[in-house]
Write a protein that holds these residues in place. Sequence first.
Motif, short mmCIF file in Angstrom:
data_model
loop_
_atom_site.label_atom_id
_atom_site.label_comp_id
_atom_site.label_asym_id
_atom_site.label_seq_id
_atom_site.Cartn_x
_atom_site.Cartn_y
_atom_site.Cartn_z
N ALA A 4 0.83 -1.21 0.00
CA ALA A 4 0.00 0.00 0.00
C ALA A 4 0.86 1.25 0.00
N ALA A 5 1.95 1.23 0.76
CA ALA A 5 2.88 2.36 0.79
C ALA A 5 3.49 2.56 -0.59
N SER A 6 3.93 1.48 -1.20
CA SER A 6 4.54 1.55 -2.52
C SER A 6 3.55 2.08 -3.56
N ALA A 7 2.32 1.59 -3.50
CA ALA A 7 1.29 2.01 -4.44
C ALA A 7 1.00 3.51 -4.34
N ARG A 8 1.20 4.08 -3.16
CA ARG A 8 0.96 5.52 -2.96
C ARG A 8 2.24 6.34 -3.10
N GLY A 9 3.34 5.67 -3.49
CA GLY A 9 4.59 6.39 -3.69
C GLY A 9 5.27 6.82 -2.41
N LEU A 10 4.97 6.15 -1.31
CA LEU A 10 5.55 6.51 -0.02
C LEU A 10 6.83 5.73 0.27
N THR A 11 7.82 6.42 0.77
CA THR A 11 9.03 5.78 1.25
C THR A 11 8.86 5.58 2.75
N ILE A 12 8.90 4.34 3.18
CA ILE A 12 8.72 4.04 4.60
C ILE A 12 9.91 3.23 5.10
N GLU A 13 10.06 3.23 6.41
CA GLU A 13 11.06 2.39 7.06
C GLU A 13 10.34 1.65 8.18
N ILE A 14 10.55 0.35 8.25
CA ILE A 14 9.95 -0.46 9.31
C ILE A 14 11.06 -0.87 10.26
N LYS A 15 10.83 -0.62 11.55
CA LYS A 15 11.81 -1.03 12.56
C LYS A 15 11.15 -2.00 13.53
N GLU A 16 11.84 -3.11 13.77
CA GLU A 16 11.38 -4.05 14.79
C GLU A 16 11.78 -3.49 16.14
N ARG A 17 10.90 -3.65 17.12
CA ARG A 17 11.20 -3.15 18.46
C ARG A 17 10.56 -4.07 19.49
N PRO A 18 11.13 -4.09 20.70
CA PRO A 18 10.50 -4.89 21.76
C PRO A 18 9.17 -4.27 22.16
N ALA A 19 8.33 -5.07 22.74
CA ALA A 19 7.03 -4.58 23.22
C ALA A 19 7.25 -3.48 24.25
N ALA A 20 6.38 -2.50 24.23
CA ALA A 20 6.45 -1.40 25.19
C ALA A 20 5.13 -1.32 25.94
N LYS A 21 5.22 -0.96 27.21
CA LYS A 21 4.01 -0.88 28.05
C LYS A 21 3.29 0.46 27.92
N SER A 22 3.95 1.44 27.27
CA SER A 22 3.36 2.77 27.14
C SER A 22 3.96 3.47 25.93
N LEU A 23 3.33 4.54 25.51
CA LEU A 23 3.87 5.30 24.40
C LEU A 23 5.21 5.95 24.77
N PRO A 24 5.35 6.55 25.95
CA PRO A 24 6.67 7.09 26.31
C PRO A 24 7.77 6.02 26.30
N GLU A 25 7.43 4.81 26.75
CA GLU A 25 8.42 3.73 26.73
C GLU A 25 8.77 3.35 25.29
N ALA A 26 7.77 3.32 24.41
CA ALA A 26 8.04 3.02 22.99
C ALA A 26 8.94 4.09 22.39
N ALA A 27 8.71 5.35 22.74
CA ALA A 27 9.54 6.44 22.23
C ALA A 27 10.98 6.28 22.69
N GLU A 28 11.14 5.90 23.95
CA GLU A 28 12.48 5.70 24.50
C GLU A 28 13.21 4.57 23.76
N VAL A 29 12.51 3.47 23.53
CA VAL A 29 13.08 2.33 22.83
C VAL A 29 13.51 2.73 21.41
N LEU A 30 12.70 3.58 20.76
CA LEU A 30 12.99 4.00 19.39
C LEU A 30 13.97 5.16 19.32
N GLY A 31 14.27 5.78 20.48
CA GLY A 31 15.19 6.90 20.51
C GLY A 31 14.60 8.19 19.95
N ILE A 32 13.28 8.36 20.11
CA ILE A 32 12.61 9.56 19.63
C ILE A 32 11.76 10.15 20.74
#
Length: 156
Positions: A4-32
């Motif tokens: 779907a991303a390709s069909a719409r001409g979007l450049t995306i990046e997929i990153k695997e990450r460990p499960a996070a218990k909260s959005l702030p924890e997910a941000a920390e894991v992703l470094g953002i």
Amino acid sequence: MRAAASARGLTIEIKERPAAKSLPEAAEVLGIRPADIVKTLVVKRSSAGAGAAGEYLFALIPGDRAISWSKLRAVVGVNKLQLPDADRALAATGYERGTITPLGSAHDWPVYADAEIVGRRIAMGAGAHGYSLFVESDDLIAAYGATVADISQPLG
């Protein structure tokens, strides 16, 4: 989702990450920052005029903010909006809560993007638990013809 991303001409990046218990924890894991994770909320229109094609919509909200129901209702032009339960969200999108993205959704629902996400590289659900999708918000907005408006408010 990748197709779907390709069909719409979007450049995306997929990153695997460990499960996070909260959005702030997910941000920390992703470094953002939490603001750079965008929550994709599938929202049910409960208006008699919504019609079958307009039954749901996607609202893209920065992770450090909350949806403003009054603002979103005004932009959409309906009197009532609500979050569907998990089963209905899955049926409407093909994705489980926490993984929802407009990309590759079971239906092409209209997209409403909060003005706060404009001009940023964002992370969002990637359609499966344990993964995050990165995309330029402006490219995503353009690819979906999203309506950009102030539809959020500070958390709390």
